[in-house]
Scaffold this motif. Structure first.
Motif, PDB file in Angstrom:
ATOM      1  N   PHE A 456       0.904  -1.187   0.050  1.00 17.90           N
ATOM      2  CA  PHE A 456      -0.091  -0.061   0.031  1.00 17.90           C
ATOM      3  C   PHE A 456       0.980   1.128  -0.085  1.00 17.90           C
ATOM      4  O   PHE A 456       0.855   2.369  -0.914  1.00 17.90           O
ATOM      5  CB  PHE A 456      -1.050   0.069   1.229  1.00 17.90           C
ATOM      6  CG  PHE A 456      -1.894   1.106   1.358  1.00 17.90           C
ATOM      7  CD1 PHE A 456      -2.927   1.172   0.778  1.00 17.90           C
ATOM      8  CD2 PHE A 456      -1.317   2.446   1.821  1.00 17.90           C
ATOM      9  CE1 PHE A 456      -3.893   2.171   0.780  1.00 17.90           C
ATOM     10  CE2 PHE A 456      -2.422   3.506   1.998  1.00 17.90           C
ATOM     11  CZ  PHE A 456      -3.693   3.327   1.474  1.00 17.90           C
ATOM     12  N   GLN A 457       1.861   1.243   0.778  1.00 12.56           N
ATOM     13  CA  GLN A 457       2.671   2.302   0.943  1.00 12.56           C
ATOM     14  C   GLN A 457       3.737   2.461  -0.368  1.00 12.56           C
ATOM     15  O   GLN A 457       3.638   3.711  -0.636  1.00 12.56           O
ATOM     16  CB  GLN A 457       3.646   2.485   2.189  1.00 12.56           C
ATOM     17  CG  GLN A 457       4.363   3.556   2.494  1.00 12.56           C
ATOM     18  CD  GLN A 457       3.516   4.787   3.117  1.00 12.56           C
ATOM     19  OE1 GLN A 457       2.448   4.605   3.221  1.00 12.56           O
ATOM     20  NE2 GLN A 457       4.194   5.821   3.511  1.00 12.56           N
ATOM     21  N   THR A 458       3.971   1.595  -0.866  1.00 14.13           N
ATOM     22  CA  THR A 458       4.826   1.636  -2.079  1.00 14.13           C
ATOM     23  C   THR A 458       3.873   2.334  -3.320  1.00 14.13           C
ATOM     24  O   THR A 458       4.379   3.122  -3.997  1.00 14.13           O
ATOM     25  CB  THR A 458       5.345   0.241  -2.437  1.00 14.13           C
ATOM     26  OG1 THR A 458       6.004  -0.276  -1.583  1.00 14.13           O
ATOM     27  CG2 THR A 458       6.158   0.339  -3.685  1.00 14.13           C
ATOM     28  N   GLY A 459       2.742   1.641  -3.448  1.00 20.74           N
ATOM     29  CA  GLY A 459       1.906   2.004  -4.429  1.00 20.74           C
ATOM     30  C   GLY A 459       1.410   3.834  -4.120  1.00 20.74           C
ATOM     31  O   GLY A 459       1.515   4.733  -5.131  1.00 20.74           O
ATOM     32  N   ARG A 460       1.588   4.306  -2.973  1.00 20.16           N
ATOM     33  CA  ARG A 460       1.042   5.391  -2.598  1.00 20.16           C
ATOM     34  C   ARG A 460       2.288   6.416  -3.004  1.00 20.16           C
ATOM     35  O   ARG A 460       2.317   7.516  -3.693  1.00 20.16           O
ATOM     36  CB  ARG A 460       0.746   5.923  -1.272  1.00 20.16           C
ATOM     37  CG  ARG A 460       0.372   7.361  -0.914  1.00 20.16           C
ATOM     38  CD  ARG A 460      -0.402   7.337   0.321  1.00 20.16           C
ATOM     39  NE  ARG A 460       0.139   6.978   1.641  1.00 20.16           N
ATOM     40  CZ  ARG A 460      -0.385   6.755   2.959  1.00 20.16           C
ATOM     41  NH1 ARG A 460      -1.838   7.326   2.795  1.00 20.16           N
ATOM     42  NH2 ARG A 460       0.127   6.346   3.760  1.00 20.16           N
ATOM     43  N   LEU A 461       3.432   5.822  -2.647  1.00 20.33           N
ATOM     44  CA  LEU A 461       4.490   6.728  -3.011  1.00 20.33           C
ATOM     45  C   LEU A 461       5.026   6.788  -4.433  1.00 20.33           C
ATOM     46  O   LEU A 461       5.252   7.766  -4.859  1.00 20.33           O
ATOM     47  CB  LEU A 461       6.012   6.012  -2.128  1.00 20.33           C
ATOM     48  CG  LEU A 461       5.918   6.153  -0.592  1.00 20.33           C
ATOM     49  CD1 LEU A 461       7.016   5.411   0.025  1.00 20.33           C
ATOM     50  CD2 LEU A 461       5.936   7.587  -0.272  1.00 20.33           C
ATOM     51  N   MET A 462       4.608   5.833  -5.303  1.00 26.01           N
ATOM     52  CA  MET A 462       5.133   5.681  -6.543  1.00 26.01           C
ATOM     53  C   MET A 462       4.083   6.606  -7.360  1.00 26.01           C
ATOM     54  O   MET A 462       4.299   7.295  -8.235  1.00 26.01           O
ATOM     55  CB  MET A 462       4.934   4.576  -7.123  1.00 26.01           C
ATOM     56  CG  MET A 462       5.915   3.572  -6.674  1.00 26.01           C
ATOM     57  SD  MET A 462       6.001   1.664  -7.406  1.00 26.01           S
ATOM     58  CE  MET A 462       6.405   1.936  -8.991  1.00 26.01           C
ATOM     59  N   ALA A 463       2.650   6.734  -6.609  1.00 25.74           N
ATOM     60  CA  ALA A 463       1.818   7.683  -7.546  1.00 25.74           C
ATOM     61  C   ALA A 463       2.246   9.181  -6.888  1.00 25.74           C
ATOM     62  O   ALA A 463       2.062  10.036  -7.886  1.00 25.74           O
ATOM     63  CB  ALA A 463       0.427   7.483  -6.869  1.00 25.74           C
ATOM     64  N   ALA A 644      -3.229  -4.049  -3.043  1.00 23.24           N
ATOM     65  CA  ALA A 644      -2.843  -3.210  -2.293  1.00 23.24           C
ATOM     66  C   ALA A 644      -1.862  -2.254  -2.897  1.00 23.24           C
ATOM     67  O   ALA A 644      -2.194  -0.730  -2.436  1.00 23.24           O
ATOM     68  CB  ALA A 644      -2.047  -4.032  -1.117  1.00 23.24           C
ATOM     69  N   LEU A 645      -1.211  -2.366  -3.837  1.00 22.51           N
ATOM     70  CA  LEU A 645      -0.732  -1.387  -4.526  1.00 22.51           C
ATOM     71  C   LEU A 645      -1.710  -0.428  -5.164  1.00 22.51           C
ATOM     72  O   LEU A 645      -1.258   0.944  -5.017  1.00 22.51           O
ATOM     73  CB  LEU A 645       0.233  -1.867  -5.864  1.00 22.51           C
ATOM     74  CG  LEU A 645       1.598  -2.470  -5.276  1.00 22.51           C
ATOM     75  CD1 LEU A 645       2.097  -3.479  -6.632  1.00 22.51           C
ATOM     76  CD2 LEU A 645       2.744  -1.617  -4.791  1.00 22.51           C
ATOM     77  N   ILE A 646      -2.660  -0.784  -5.925  1.00 18.32           N
ATOM     78  CA  ILE A 646      -3.536   0.118  -6.532  1.00 18.32           C
ATOM     79  C   ILE A 646      -4.253   0.711  -5.397  1.00 18.32           C
ATOM     80  O   ILE A 646      -4.428   2.331  -5.513  1.00 18.32           O
ATOM     81  CB  ILE A 646      -4.693  -0.989  -7.362  1.00 18.32           C
ATOM     82  CG1 ILE A 646      -3.938  -1.375  -8.443  1.00 18.32           C
ATOM     83  CG2 ILE A 646      -5.755  -0.067  -7.932  1.00 18.32           C
ATOM     84  CD1 ILE A 646      -4.714  -2.528  -9.340  1.00 18.32           C
ATOM     85  N   ASP A 647      -4.634   0.070  -4.369  1.00 19.17           N
ATOM     86  CA  ASP A 647      -5.510   0.967  -3.234  1.00 19.17           C
ATOM     87  C   ASP A 647      -4.348   2.229  -2.672  1.00 19.17           C
ATOM     88  O   ASP A 647      -4.968   3.270  -2.700  1.00 19.17           O
ATOM     89  CB  ASP A 647      -5.637   0.053  -2.292  1.00 19.17           C
ATOM     90  CG  ASP A 647      -6.910  -1.157  -2.537  1.00 19.17           C
ATOM     91  OD1 ASP A 647      -7.610  -0.722  -3.595  1.00 19.17           O
ATOM     92  OD2 ASP A 647      -7.226  -1.759  -1.614  1.00 19.17           O
ATOM     93  N   GLY A 648      -3.284   1.759  -2.563  1.00 28.44           N
ATOM     94  CA  GLY A 648      -2.248   2.709  -2.022  1.00 28.44           C
ATOM     95  C   GLY A 648      -2.321   4.004  -2.907  1.00 28.44           C
ATOM     96  O   GLY A 648      -2.120   5.377  -2.786  1.00 28.44           O
TER      97      GLY A 648
END
Length: 872
Positions: A456-463, A644-648
């Motif tokens: 989740f955190q990785t997806g958010r940081l990448m976004a 979880a990546l998408i949610d983040g």
């Protein structure tokens, strides 16, 4: 096998096509276009205009990005005695862009030469006035076919330069100081030799090399500079070699006497790129030029031999390539080196492609190919807590240090998106809205599983690091809220339910409600009624407007904010309203097509995220022991991690519970769109035709390969097949699976993803890099080259397997003492084979002769491949 018209996408999957050359319409040089027009009339005047233009391609240096591959790979050590070194360039016309001979545009102006590096030379330096005045040889060394680069280390000074002279026997016979330098307080150490012995110099140094250590002028190119864009101060790489070595290692080119090896030292290949990584392919687009050395590497005395390959310019040397040229007494010749690399030839095993592939087996205990931590030696018996720990590790989880929010140091389990098992997909779970909501507690261990929190955190940081995605997401969310407000305001719950009774065409009907120019019937009646009859006349008759202008009109009661929120919440929890919003969100689930460009951009970025684009490597492989050097590890994608990546990523800029609720409504639509376009990501990168969206429901699988084969063979070809065909003599894969992703994560790590689980995976040498060479001896045939069909339905297929009739013995064309091969004699040996001789007159091109493209087809060695078969 003539010059091709460069068009992409004309090959079937897995095919390769050989061409003689690719001669450009215009060679490098200066040109003038003249346009004239005569106007008929009383005077018949003629008007003309001239426009000068230059065609300027690489000449004294080439961009390293134009090099696709070198063979043998740079710095590799292996058994290369049966392959001719070559270089693959991404610019297919480059070898023919300049003239070696203006009367022969088919002659390449560059070529590969192979030289022995030599060893053992030593020298000392003498000083005078703070500079190096002389260099004295203490040992001539042996085996030098290229003048070693001379450098000075230590002594307190700088700037001293010198050059060596090598004789035909391979000994260094003298070193000439070309610049004394300054500031030396003690004698510096003389270092003899560098990696490739290429020296950075100017074009002026190339054209005027001076004398060797004996005072004899060094031979040099006779080319002429173009004053419009050539300068003597331009930098280039130079090498000096003995003139006898030049005649030995360069192709013979004497067209006046009918001798031309040079045309057989270069050709063009077109290969299908569907099974390759897109990195490094552009601008080639499947088209490559290949230049071959005319010398086999050797390991004299059965000891390792370091060799140096140089791609050199032959421009200005046409008269020196006749086989027995007049050098005018010169012992050394200066050449312009365009690319250089070194490798070591061994008499035994080493880093050949086959041996590197076999290493993948020998380093895995022949059993362990899944991506997971190692905990015990195979066969060891565990029980109790140790057995439970082993079970957890076999699922791919790794215990890692973890610091709680309270500052306590502990450890938690972590598994990235690459799993050794197929994880079940979580059903009906609410969207994750924070990393803490993504943590799983394991009561058996009293420990946390942080895998999904990290995702989740990785997806958010990448976004957050992608401004375009963030801007699109924010605007899409605002438009969604505006759309919701309009629908709630204009449609009662009963109207929504009625609208959703017939789902066909519901989006069209709903968009009619959303049109910006929609005006309510009540407002329209008031505008044409009361406003026109009561207000407008008084406005026209009074200035300023009377105080009682609005007398008689009453305003509706302003809604309480809590009532508005309750109404909105009630509408958004209405399943029919949710379905309506999903239908209007930008993705048509029936036709599987996007109806909104911004939503499409969001989903395309999320599709790249789902394919692990730009993912930090330690998120994929948390410890190096899971992917040691010389290994391959297979895995399955954990879709829960992808979710979880998408949610983040979708949590970025979320400001309220309404944002969270809107995403929860749209989450299934987003996932459906993302999984439907995953296959398009690679198609677009590869420049292939984009096929329609198609929902991907099967488990995504793949492998990580960490090997010197990845860097040494950058165009590796990977294929996966659904089943195995065992009907033939040897099993083969059947039903090829298109790749989802194939990417170099660094120079020696390759990631491959398949849209399903393959039963058969093969890793093969790149076709554009297939080497010229001979196969292992077969009976009396010491150096067989298996002949291949030139025409018919089996072009490129072997005539048969009998070495007596279906192979040509190349040994008569090979000089055993120095490894050089007479390319014209080899061509004659091939053409004399009865099978080939019968096909040559039937060709539709170069009828009756073995052209350079035909020669390349015969001389390329059979590609090596490694097979992995799934165990049932």
């Amino acid at each position: 096998m003539t010059s091709p018209k460069v068009t992409a996408g004309t090959l079937e999957p897995g095919q390769i096509q050989f061409y003689d050359n690719l001669v450009p319409r215009l060679h490098d040089g200066s040109f003038t276009i003249t346009v004239s027009q005569t106007v008929t009339g009383a005077t018949n005047d003629t008007y003309s205009a001239n426009q000068k233009f230059d065609v300027n391609g690489p000449r004294f240096s080439i961009d390293g990005n134009l090099v696709q591959a070198q063979f043998p790979p740079s710095t590799h050590t292996g058994r290369f005695e049966e392959q001719l070194p070559h270089i693959v360039l991404k610019k297919p016309a480059l070898p023919w862009e300049r003239f070696l001979n203006p009367d022969d545009p088919n002659a390449p102006w560059m070529g590969v030469i192979l030289l022995s590096a030599g060893t053992g030379a030593a020298a000392t330096a003498s000083l005078s006035g703070g500079g190096v005045s002389a260099v004295t040889l203490t040992s001539p060394g042996a085996g030098y076919e290229i003048a070693p680069n001379i450098s000075f280390q230590g002594g307190g000074g700088t700037g001293a330069r010198a050059m060596a002279t090598v004789d035909s026997s391979g000994a260094v016979v003298g070193i000439t100081v070309t610049a004394p330098g300054s500031g030396y307080t003690s004698e510096p150490t003389v270092k003899i030799g560098t990696t490739t012995n290429a020296v950075t110099a100017t074009v002026g140094d190339l054209l005027d090399p001076g004398n060797d250590s004996s005072g004899t002028p060094i031979a040099h190119t006779g080319l002429e500079l173009n004053p419009d864009f050539d300068k003597t101060t331009d930098l280039c790489q130079i090498i000096d070699i003995p003139t006898s070595v030049f005649s030995m290692v360069t192709p013979v080119y004497d067209p006046a006497n009918g001798t031309d090896e040079l045309q057989f030292s270069a050709h063009v290949r077109q290969v299908d790129t569907g099974d390759k990584s897109p990195q490094g392919m552009k601008p080639a687009n499947g088209w490559f030029s290949v230049l071959i050395a005319k010398r086999f590497p050797q390991a004299p005395g059965r000891v390792p031999n370091r060799l140096i390959a140089h791609l050199v310019s032959f421009e200005g040397f046409a008269d020196k390539m006749t086989g027995s040229p007049d050098w005018g007494g010169a012992q050394m010749v200066r050449l312009n080196s365009l690319v250089s690399w070194t490798f070591t030839c061994l008499p035994a095993i080493g880093e050949t492609f086959a041996e590197l592939m076999r290493d993948l087996m020998t380093t895995e205990d022949n059993t362990e190919y899944l991506l997971r931590p190692r905990y015990r030696q195979p066969g060891a018996t565990l029980d109790g807590t140790a057995a439970k720990a082993q079970e957890t590790l076999e699922l791919g989880y790794l215990p890692m240090p973890y610091q709680t929010r309270q500052g306590e140091h502990s450890f938690a389990f972590y598994r990235g998106p690459l799993s050794p098992v197929v994880p079940p997909v979580f059903d009906d779970t609410p969207p994750l809205n924070s990393p803490s909501a993504s943590v799983i507690y394991n009561p058996d261990w009293g420990l946390f599983d942080q895998s999904y929190a990290v995702a989740f955190q990785t997806g958010r940081l990448m976004a957050l690091s992608n401004r375009t995605f963030g801007s699109n997401l924010l605007q899409w969310r605002r438009e969604g809220h505006q759309m919701t407000n309009i629908l709630v305001n204009r449609l009662t719950p009963s109207a929504v339910n009625a609208l959703m009774q017939d789902r066909s065409g519901v989006a069209v009907k709903a968009r009619a409600v959303l049109e910006a120019d929609v005006v309510s019937d009540g407002l329209m009646a008031w505008l044409v009624g009361d406003l026109a009859s009561k207000v407008a006349p008084r406005l026209a008759a009074s200035s300023p407007p009377p105080d009682d202008l609005w007398a008689g009109f009453t305003a509706d009661k302003v809604s309480d904010p809590d009532d508005v929120i309750a109404e909105l919440q009630g509408s958004l929890t209405n399943p029919d309203m949710q379905h309506l919003l999903q239908d209007l969100g930008g993705w048509d689930r029936n036709s599987r097509s996007f109806t909104d460009t911004r939503f499409q951009n969001i989903c395309e970025w999320l599709a790249e995220l789902a394919l692990l684009e730009n993912m930090p490597f330690n998120n994929l492989v948390p410890t190096a022991s899971m992917l040691p050097a010389g290994s391959i590890r297979f895995f399955y994608i954990d879709r829960n991690i992808i979710h979880a990546l998408i949610d983040g990523a979708m949590s970025v800029a979320g400001q309220s519970s309404r944002d969270t609720l809107y995403f929860s409504i749209m989450r299934d639509v987003i996932r459906d769109a993302v999984y439907s376009i995953l296959h398009q990501v690679r198609q677009k990168v590869m420049g292939k035709m984009v096929t329609p969206p198609s929902r991907l429901d099967q488990p995504i699988s793949g492998f990580l390969l960490r090997s010197a084969a990845v860097s040494g063979w950058p165009g590796l070809e990977v294929k996966g097949f659904r089943t195995v065909d065992t009907s033939g003599d040897m099993p083969e894969g059947k039903g090829q699976i298109p790749l989802l992703r194939m990417a170099h994560l660094n120079k020696d790590i390759l990631l491959v993803l398949f849209p399903e689980i393959p039963a058969w995976v093969q890793i093969a040498e790149p076709k554009e890099g297939l080497a010229f060479g001979i196969e292992d001896g077969a009976g009396a045939n010491k150096a067989p080259v298996w002949v291949r069909h030139l025409i018919g339905n089996n072009v490129g297929g072997q005539f048969g397997t009998d070495p007596a009739t279906d192979a040509v013995d190349a040994s008569p064309a090979i000089n055993a003492s120095n490894g050089t091969i007479d390319l014209l004699q080899m061509r004659s040996l091939l053409a004399a084979n009865p099978g080939l001789a019968g096909e040559l007159p039937l060709k539709t091109y170069s009828k009756g002769t073995l052209s350079p493209g035909d020669f390349a087809l015969q001389m390329v060695k059979l590609p090596e491949r490694m097979i992995f078969q799934a165990q049932s």
